[in-house]
Design an enzyme around this catalytic site. Sequence first.
Site, PDB file in Angstrom:
ATOM      1  N   GLY A 250      -3.141  36.622 -38.721  1.00  0.00           N
ATOM      2  CA  GLY A 250      -3.068  35.184 -38.989  1.00  0.00           C
ATOM      3  C   GLY A 250      -1.746  34.692 -39.549  1.00  0.00           C
TER       4      GLY A 250
ATOM      5  CG  ASP B 210     -12.265  31.938 -47.726  1.00  0.00           C
ATOM      6  OD1 ASP B 210     -12.720  31.219 -48.625  1.00  0.00           O
ATOM      7  OD2 ASP B 210     -12.885  32.147 -46.663  1.00  0.00           O
TER       8      ASP B 210
ATOM      9  CE  LYS C 203     -10.752  28.343 -45.569  1.00  0.00           C
ATOM     10  NZ  LYS C 203     -11.892  28.874 -44.812  1.00  0.00           N
TER      11      LYS C 203
ATOM     12  CG  PHE D 287     -13.435  28.408 -39.659  1.00  0.00           C
ATOM     13  CD1 PHE D 287     -13.229  29.679 -40.200  1.00  0.00           C
ATOM     14  CD2 PHE D 287     -13.102  28.192 -38.325  1.00  0.00           C
ATOM     15  CE1 PHE D 287     -12.707  30.704 -39.418  1.00  0.00           C
ATOM     16  CE2 PHE D 287     -12.586  29.215 -37.544  1.00  0.00           C
ATOM     17  CZ  PHE D 287     -12.385  30.469 -38.094  1.00  0.00           C
ATOM     18  CB  VAL D 288      -8.376  25.477 -41.090  1.00  0.00           C
ATOM     19  CG1 VAL D 288      -8.899  24.374 -41.997  1.00  0.00           C
ATOM     20  CG2 VAL D 288      -7.873  26.657 -41.924  1.00  0.00           C
TER      21      VAL D 288
ATOM     22  CG  ASP E 161      -8.439  34.134 -34.825  1.00  0.00           C
ATOM     23  OD1 ASP E 161      -8.300  34.311 -36.055  1.00  0.00           O
ATOM     24  OD2 ASP E 161      -9.278  34.754 -34.147  1.00  0.00           O
TER      25      ASP E 161
ATOM     26  NE  ARG F 138      -4.543  35.225 -33.491  1.00  0.00           N
ATOM     27  CZ  ARG F 138      -5.204  35.586 -34.586  1.00  0.00           C
ATOM     28  NH1 ARG F 138      -4.921  35.000 -35.730  1.00  0.00           N
ATOM     29  NH2 ARG F 138      -6.133  36.505 -34.552  1.00  0.00           N
TER      30      ARG F 138
END
Length: 196
Positions: free
Chosen positions: A61, A120, A148, A169-170, A176, A182
């Site tokens: 990510g 997170d 977050k 959720f982003v 992704d 992405r």
Amino acid sequence: MILPMERHIARVLIHRDAIARRVCELADQIADDFGRHGDEAGVAPPLPARPDITIVPILTGSIVFLADLIRQLPLMARLRFLTIESYPGKSTTSRGPIIDGELPADLAGASVLIVDDVLDSGRTLQLAQQKILERQPAQMRTCVMLRKDVPTAAKPAVDYIGFDIPDEFVVGYGLDYDGYYRNLPDVVTLRSEVFA
Ligand code: 5GP
Ligand code: MG
């Protein structure tokens, strides 16, 4: 026919322009903290024993953030990738972090900067920091693009934070869902139909 992604977006949370500005600020701060010297008095100081930093990006990510950040960073830097998975496939909640493959071997005495996409639950970064510390770096700092707004049990020390976001959720800018999105330039949320 290949589908465009734009129609899957519910909301743009962070626009690419805001990201670009923030990346420059973060890079400036990181360069200062890791000891950018030299120009103040017009004299170059003696070179330290290890005049470089080792950037440890958490795959996958962090790749887009990483690519932008390192190009704003005026420091001698090398990359040592670490793969940690916690959202396999179509999941949108963490299954717990697992290290995939080997930890970089040459971190002893290094100045390490960990780079990740989202903080997170904090478990990914906690695991990464724990493992890297076992290698005895000279110093270790951590940078995340997003944090977050969630109450967390794991509280890894984080030195640099791009943006605080709500607990949603982003995707986009490296993040992704099921391997896709992405390459969206903004950080966005997806329409609920996408998850159906
Ligand atoms: P933590 O271990 O802190 O709960 O989760 C961190 C990792 O989970 C991040 O490195 C990222 O890969 C993934 N993650 C957490 N939140 C999101 C999200 O909203 N979207 C995506 N795509 N991945 C997330
Ligand atoms: Mg990750």
